[in-house]
Design a protein around this motif. Structure first.
Motif: not given
Length: 293
Positions: A252-265
């Motif tokens: 998610a970080i590498r592909n710039f899926y910002y919403a997924d980054v925050s959700a997983i975090l």
């Protein structure tokens, strides 16, 4: 009530001089200590290339990234936004459970190995200096090499997958818990050990009946603490292909899926919070809360 006897002027002056000299020496030692720490901090910063001006100039990029990964949950349609934010929750929960199982199994295997080796590494139980030396150096190797380095080596040897994470966590946990357990064993009361030895008990019987009752609660406490650490470590091991939620997080970080980054975090943080609270309660039940002073 008796009145205090006043010292002669010369005696009072001498004692005052001694007190001033002692406090002055203590103050100079304290200032010298602070100065040494400051100099070492500056030298460490220079070697590590810490640049406060660069940090201040680029802090805006960090805060902008945090603003980008903020969850898309508004006041107009909070339920729909929350569903959109956690669109991949079933898959993420499956990966998170894989991470937890990696941490659990790695902690269990490493704890068993550290448990056995801790008695061999204890100076008060093993007389052979060579055996203790080899055991302690082996434990040092296990805990000195970062678990992510072990994971990289195992990925090359065995390929991608959670088994790599389990092995890396187990080896690092062996070294960490082996050292902690051996220090607990070396601080036990030796009278039960001496009594069983005098009665003709074997080494294993002595450990079982004289040592274990004294150290078991501390062993369990350290094991639970290590499990907390390994849960966080297992998430990071996914970055190198060891499976679990970390691999999805890195994607998610590498592909710039910002919403997924925050959700997983947020999912990882909540999981760690729950584990911390649960293990804290277990530790208190095992060793009891600290007495208030």
């Amino acid at each position: 009530m008796r009145s205090l006897t006043k010292l002669p002027p010369e005696r009072e002056a001498a004692l005052s001089g001694l007190y001033a000299a002692a406090t002055g020496a203590a103050r100079r030692r304290t200032l010298a200590g602070f100065a040494l720490v400051a100099v070492l901090a500056v030298l460490a910063g220079l070697v590590a290339e810490v640049r406060p001006l660069t940090f201040a100039e680029n802090i805006g990029k960090f805060t902008a990234y945090l603003a980008q990964i903020l969850p898309p949950v508004g006041l107009d349609h909070p339920v729909a936004d929350l569903r959109a934010w956690y669109w991949g929750l079933p898959g993420w929960l499956a990966l998170l459970s894989e991470t937890l199982l990696m941490a659990y199994l790695g902690t269990l295997l490493g704890g068993i190995a550290g448990f056995v080796l801790s008695f061999v590494a204890s100076a008060n139980l093993v007389r052979s200096r060579l055996l203790r030396l080899l055991t302690k150096r082996g434990l040092e190797v296990c805990r000195t090499v970062p678990d992510i380095v072990f994971a990289l080596i195992f990925v090359i040897a065995f390929g991608l997958g959670p088994m790599v994470g389990v092995l890396a966590i187990a080896i690092h946990t062996t070294g960490a818990l082996g050292k902690l357990f051996s220090e607990v064993v070396e601080n036990i009361d030796m009278r039960p050990v001496e009594g069983l030895s005098a009665a003709g008990a074997t080494w294993v019987q002595t450990v079982r009946f004289a040592v274990l009752p004294q150290v078991l609660s501390n062993f369990a406490s350290y094991g639970l603490l290590r499990f907390e650490i390994n849960v966080r470590g297992a998430a990071v091991l996914g970055f190198v292909g060891a499976g679990g939620i970390g691999q999805e997080f890195l994607g998610a970080i590498r592909n710039f899926y910002y919403a997924d980054v925050s959700a997983i975090l947020v999912l990882i943080i909540l999981t760690v919070f729950c584990i911390d609270l649960a293990t804290e309660q277990l530790r208190h039940r095992l060793i009891g809360p600290e007495d208030p002073r």
